[in-house]
Design a protein around this motif. Structure first.
Motif, PDB file in Angstrom:
ATOM      1  N   ASP A 180       0.839  -1.200   0.000  1.00 58.92           N
ATOM      2  CA  ASP A 180       0.000   0.000   0.000  1.00 58.92           C
ATOM      3  C   ASP A 180       0.874   1.250   0.000  1.00 58.92           C
ATOM      4  O   ASP A 180       0.559   2.236  -0.675  1.00 58.92           O
ATOM      5  CB  ASP A 180      -0.903   0.003   1.240  1.00 58.92           C
ATOM      6  N   GLN A 181       1.967   1.196   0.772  1.00 57.76           N
ATOM      7  CA  GLN A 181       2.924   2.286   0.840  1.00 57.76           C
ATOM      8  C   GLN A 181       4.325   1.740   0.591  1.00 57.76           C
ATOM      9  O   GLN A 181       4.606   0.577   0.885  1.00 57.76           O
ATOM     10  CB  GLN A 181       2.885   2.956   2.218  1.00 57.76           C
ATOM     11  N   VAL A 182       5.207   2.582   0.060  1.00 58.24           N
ATOM     12  CA  VAL A 182       6.584   2.180  -0.216  1.00 58.24           C
ATOM     13  C   VAL A 182       7.537   3.246   0.315  1.00 58.24           C
ATOM     14  O   VAL A 182       7.359   4.435   0.016  1.00 58.24           O
ATOM     15  CB  VAL A 182       6.835   1.969  -1.725  1.00 58.24           C
ATOM     16  N   THR A 183       8.516   2.815   1.107  1.00 60.76           N
ATOM     17  CA  THR A 183       9.595   3.697   1.542  1.00 60.76           C
ATOM     18  C   THR A 183      10.885   3.224   0.886  1.00 60.76           C
ATOM     19  O   THR A 183      11.213   2.041   0.952  1.00 60.76           O
ATOM     20  CB  THR A 183       9.756   3.683   3.074  1.00 60.76           C
ATOM     21  N   VAL A 184      11.600   4.156   0.251  1.00 63.20           N
ATOM     22  CA  VAL A 184      12.856   3.842  -0.425  1.00 63.20           C
ATOM     23  C   VAL A 184      14.011   4.389   0.393  1.00 63.20           C
ATOM     24  O   VAL A 184      14.031   5.567   0.757  1.00 63.20           O
ATOM     25  CB  VAL A 184      12.897   4.449  -1.843  1.00 63.20           C
ATOM     26  N   LEU A 185      14.974   3.505   0.717  1.00 67.62           N
ATOM     27  CA  LEU A 185      16.188   3.909   1.417  1.00 67.62           C
ATOM     28  C   LEU A 185      17.379   3.822   0.472  1.00 67.62           C
ATOM     29  O   LEU A 185      17.443   2.925  -0.378  1.00 67.62           O
ATOM     30  CB  LEU A 185      16.449   3.019   2.631  1.00 67.62           C
ATOM     31  N   ARG A 186      18.313   4.742   0.622  1.00 64.12           N
ATOM     32  CA  ARG A 186      19.570   4.682  -0.131  1.00 64.12           C
ATOM     33  C   ARG A 186      20.677   5.261   0.735  1.00 64.12           C
ATOM     34  O   ARG A 186      20.563   6.381   1.244  1.00 64.12           O
ATOM     35  CB  ARG A 186      19.477   5.469  -1.447  1.00 64.12           C
ATOM     36  N   ASP A 187      21.725   4.479   0.931  1.00 57.79           N
ATOM     37  CA  ASP A 187      22.882   4.912   1.733  1.00 57.79           C
ATOM     38  C   ASP A 187      22.469   5.398   3.116  1.00 57.79           C
ATOM     39  O   ASP A 187      22.996   6.395   3.630  1.00 57.79           O
ATOM     40  CB  ASP A 187      23.656   6.008   0.996  1.00 57.79           C
ATOM     41  N   GLY A 188      21.512   4.689   3.734  1.00 60.59           N
ATOM     42  CA  GLY A 188      21.101   5.015   5.086  1.00 60.59           C
ATOM     43  C   GLY A 188      20.155   6.183   5.213  1.00 60.59           C
ATOM     44  O   GLY A 188      19.822   6.603   6.332  1.00 60.59           O
ATOM     45  N   ARG A 189      19.709   6.723   4.099  1.00 63.16           N
ATOM     46  CA  ARG A 189      18.808   7.870   4.119  1.00 63.16           C
ATOM     47  C   ARG A 189      17.464   7.516   3.488  1.00 63.16           C
ATOM     48  O   ARG A 189      17.383   6.693   2.579  1.00 63.16           O
ATOM     49  CB  ARG A 189      19.424   9.065   3.370  1.00 63.16           C
ATOM     50  N   GLN A 190      16.438   8.149   3.998  1.00 62.47           N
ATOM     51  CA  GLN A 190      15.086   7.979   3.448  1.00 62.47           C
ATOM     52  C   GLN A 190      14.954   8.866   2.213  1.00 62.47           C
ATOM     53  O   GLN A 190      14.997  10.085   2.304  1.00 62.47           O
ATOM     54  CB  GLN A 190      14.050   8.363   4.502  1.00 62.47           C
ATOM     55  N   ILE A 191      14.837   8.227   1.040  1.00 64.93           N
ATOM     56  CA  ILE A 191      14.765   8.982  -0.205  1.00 64.93           C
ATOM     57  C   ILE A 191      13.340   9.444  -0.477  1.00 64.93           C
ATOM     58  O   ILE A 191      13.095  10.601  -0.839  1.00 64.93           O
ATOM     59  CB  ILE A 191      15.281   8.136  -1.387  1.00 64.93           C
ATOM     60  N   GLU A 192      12.378   8.535  -0.264  1.00 68.59           N
ATOM     61  CA  GLU A 192      10.986   8.900  -0.525  1.00 68.59           C
ATOM     62  C   GLU A 192      10.064   7.872   0.116  1.00 68.59           C
ATOM     63  O   GLU A 192      10.378   6.678   0.187  1.00 68.59           O
ATOM     64  CB  GLU A 192      10.722   8.962  -2.036  1.00 68.59           C
ATOM     65  N   THR A 193       8.908   8.342   0.585  1.00 64.89           N
ATOM     66  CA  THR A 193       7.799   7.472   0.992  1.00 64.89           C
ATOM     67  C   THR A 193       6.566   7.930   0.228  1.00 64.89           C
ATOM     68  O   THR A 193       6.230   9.109   0.231  1.00 64.89           O
ATOM     69  CB  THR A 193       7.533   7.559   2.509  1.00 64.89           C
ATOM     70  N   ARG A 194       5.913   6.959  -0.437  1.00 59.58           N
ATOM     71  CA  ARG A 194       4.751   7.321  -1.247  1.00 59.58           C
ATOM     72  C   ARG A 194       3.831   6.124  -1.405  1.00 59.58           C
ATOM     73  O   ARG A 194       4.201   4.992  -1.088  1.00 59.58           O
ATOM     74  CB  ARG A 194       5.182   7.832  -2.619  1.00 59.58           C
ATOM     75  N   SER A 195       2.646   6.402  -1.883  1.00 63.02           N
ATOM     76  CA  SER A 195       1.691   5.336  -2.149  1.00 63.02           C
ATOM     77  C   SER A 195       2.209   4.442  -3.273  1.00 63.02           C
ATOM     78  O   SER A 195       2.844   4.918  -4.220  1.00 63.02           O
ATOM     79  CB  SER A 195       0.343   5.934  -2.543  1.00 63.02           C
ATOM     80  N   ALA A 196       1.945   3.154  -3.159  1.00 60.27           N
ATOM     81  CA  ALA A 196       2.348   2.224  -4.214  1.00 60.27           C
ATOM     82  C   ALA A 196       1.467   2.375  -5.445  1.00 60.27           C
ATOM     83  O   ALA A 196       1.848   1.946  -6.540  1.00 60.27           O
ATOM     84  CB  ALA A 196       2.275   0.785  -3.709  1.00 60.27           C
ATOM     85  N   ASP A 197       0.310   2.983  -5.283  1.00 62.09           N
ATOM     86  CA  ASP A 197      -0.603   3.166  -6.402  1.00 62.09           C
ATOM     87  C   ASP A 197       0.035   4.079  -7.449  1.00 62.09           C
ATOM     88  O   ASP A 197       0.373   5.228  -7.165  1.00 62.09           O
ATOM     89  CB  ASP A 197      -1.918   3.772  -5.899  1.00 62.09           C
ATOM     90  N   GLY A 198       0.230   3.570  -8.637  1.00 63.28           N
ATOM     91  CA  GLY A 198       0.818   4.349  -9.721  1.00 63.28           C
ATOM     92  C   GLY A 198       2.330   4.283  -9.785  1.00 63.28           C
ATOM     93  O   GLY A 198       2.942   4.755 -10.748  1.00 63.28           O
ATOM     94  N   LEU A 199       2.950   3.699  -8.767  1.00 63.63           N
ATOM     95  CA  LEU A 199       4.407   3.568  -8.760  1.00 63.63           C
ATOM     96  C   LEU A 199       4.832   2.442  -9.704  1.00 63.63           C
ATOM     97  O   LEU A 199       4.161   1.413  -9.798  1.00 63.63           O
ATOM     98  CB  LEU A 199       4.888   3.260  -7.335  1.00 63.63           C
TER      99      LEU A 199
END
Length: 497
Positions: A208-227
């Protein structure tokens, strides 16, 4: 939906490493929240903080709106947090039922109620539609069956929050779908599910939701709808990967590996396959169909009762891996942690292990030649960091897998058997490994590829053999192989129709 978990501003450092920097994660009851990122992005560290394994250097954790401190794994479990790690956390000498009910064993007057124990475990296994005997000793099961038991153990605790870390990494497409059914039911029951996976298609299917991490940092959190998978890849690695499974077209040569009517009672029967120079042949089928068992017999890890194996037209009688290697066959096993690497050893010692005799003169190993050979393999395969004296268990999963591949490539095999070569590695490492496979095929290596990830098999294979209950149920050319035709054969429908 109510907020079950709120992690705010989580930071964590280890000596010389900033693992997490000001990361937020909010999981709601009845929601699947996926956390994605390359190996080393900080996913595991964040989850170990939630599990109480690590304490954060900064930030707060709130459960059901109340700020709290999780002092350890037992405390986390008592607060309704269930964890399923990618690496199994089970007791191999106990039964399946005892593992599933570990910590909640039904007893009376100090004695275990065996019938109640078995019945409780059977209820959970039935929910998975898993054909696993609760009385079986766990160590006798396959890796995929043990993974199912691990998930069943967490589910039996009826947690309010459950973390699934690569739960399908050793499952077939069919078994993964059964797991997805369980995940959806847990979501309907109001459980907050944190889902970690490198399989982006299943993330999009479940989350339902997706959080993307890169190099220990939160890059983005957004709805999975349309991703899309492409957007996730760009956020995860900071660049576009236009093709996760690149297929390099190379000339196909003469037959290198011939397996004729190979039989091992109880595992497989009358299996015949062939692989040509420069050809990538997929070996598909549901977990338990006999794919790994065939590979182990060809390499010499297990003994077949009958049938023949030939390399370049010469009969091979491999009764040990050393004999298989001497015949020009190399095997990258499905479980790199258990069978692929020596954990306490360096990259150098792991890579050179199968070829020490070729680096020796008069019983003395030439360390100069050893280091030169290992550096060449590390550079060719892009192992990072390229420090050959570094302990292999300090590397990410993808780089550990590259070391396993490098170990066998050092022997310059004519036939390379790859069993789940990208299991549990991130999307960037997956693309790197597929590039390596393509380069090996271009150099004339005959490659037999086993994978539970059907899109991987379809994308890279020139031909595909499908196994069903230990028998070859279909041989498909690349042009006729689809998910439908492979699954039709894998489930036995092609045989019956």
């Amino acid at each position: 939906m109510s907020v079950a978990l709120e992690m705010r501003g989580i930071s964590k450092s280890f000596p010389g490493i900033r693992a997490l920097s000001d990361v937020d994660l909010i999981a709601r009851a009845g929601e699947v929240h996926a956390v994605v990122g390359e190996n080393g992005a900080g996913k595991s560290t964040l989850m170990k903080i939630l599990a109480g394994v690590y304490q954060p250097d900064g930030g707060t954790i709130s459960l059901d709106g109340a700020e709290t401190r999780i002092s350890g794994p037992i405390d986390a479990r008592s607060r309704g947090i269930g964890m399923v790690y990618q690496e199994l956390n089970l007791v191999p000498d106990l039964t399946v039922a005892e593992n599933i009910m570990l910590g909640a064993t039904p007893s009376r007057f100090g004695f275990v109620r065996r019938r109640a124990l078995s019945e409780a475990a059977a209820v959970v296994l039935d929910a998975f539609d898993a054909r696993i005997d609760p009385a079986a000793i766990l160590g006798s099961l396959t890796v995929s069956q043990q993974q199912i038991v691990e998930i069943a153990k967490a589910y039996a605790q009826r947690p309010s929050i459950i973390v699934l870390d690569e739960p399908t990494s050793s499952l077939s497409e069919h078994e993964a779908q059964a797991l997805f059914h369980i995940v959806r039911r847990m979501r309907a029951d109001g459980i907050a599910i944190i889902y970690i996976s490198h399989r982006l298609r299943e993330v999009l299917e479940l989350a339902d939701q997706v959080t993307v991490l890169r190099d220990g940092r939160q890059i983005e959190t957004r709805s999975a709808d349309g991703l899309t998978a492409g957007e996730m890849i760009r956020l995860m690695v900071g660049r576009d990967l236009t093709d996760i499974f690149p297929k390099r077209e190379v000339p196909i040569g003469d037959v290198v590996l011939e397996v004729d009517a190979l039989t091992r009672p109880g595992a497989f029967a009358d299996v015949s396959v062939s692989v040509r120079a420069g050809e990538i042949v997929g070996l598909a089928g549901l977990v338990g169909a006999g794919r790994t068992e065939v590979a182990r017999a060809v390499f010499g890890l297990d003994r077949a009762q009958s049938g023949t194996v030939r390399v370049d037209g010469r009969d091979v009688f491999a009764r040990t891996p050393a004999q298989g290697l001497a015949a020009g066959i190399a095997y990258v096993p499905e479980d790199r942690k258990r069978d692929g690497i020596v954990h306490s050893a360096s990259i150098k010692d792991n890579v050179s292990l199968p070829v020490l005799s070729s680096l020796s003169t008069g019983g003395w190993i030439s360390r100069t030649r050893e280091r030169a050979m290992v550096r060449d393999q590390v550079e060719t395969l892009g192992v990072s960091p390229p420090v050959i004296e570094r302990a292999v268990d300090t590397l990410s999963g993808g780089n550990q897998q590259k070391v396993v591949i490098a170990k066998w490539l050092a022997a310059k095999p004519r036939v390379l058997i790859l069993d789940e070569p990208t299991r549990g590695v991130d999307v960037g490492a997956k693309a790197d490994i597929h590039e390596i496979i393509g380069a090996l095929a271009a150099a004339g290596t005959a490659i037999l590829l086993i994978s539970s990830e059907l899109p991987e098999v379809l994308a890279v294979s020139d031909r595909i053999y499908v196994l069903h209950e230990g028998h070859v149920s279909a041989e498909l050319d690349r042009t006729e192989a689809t998910e439908a035709t492979v699954m039709h054969a894998a489930t036995g429908e092609a045989v019956r129709s």
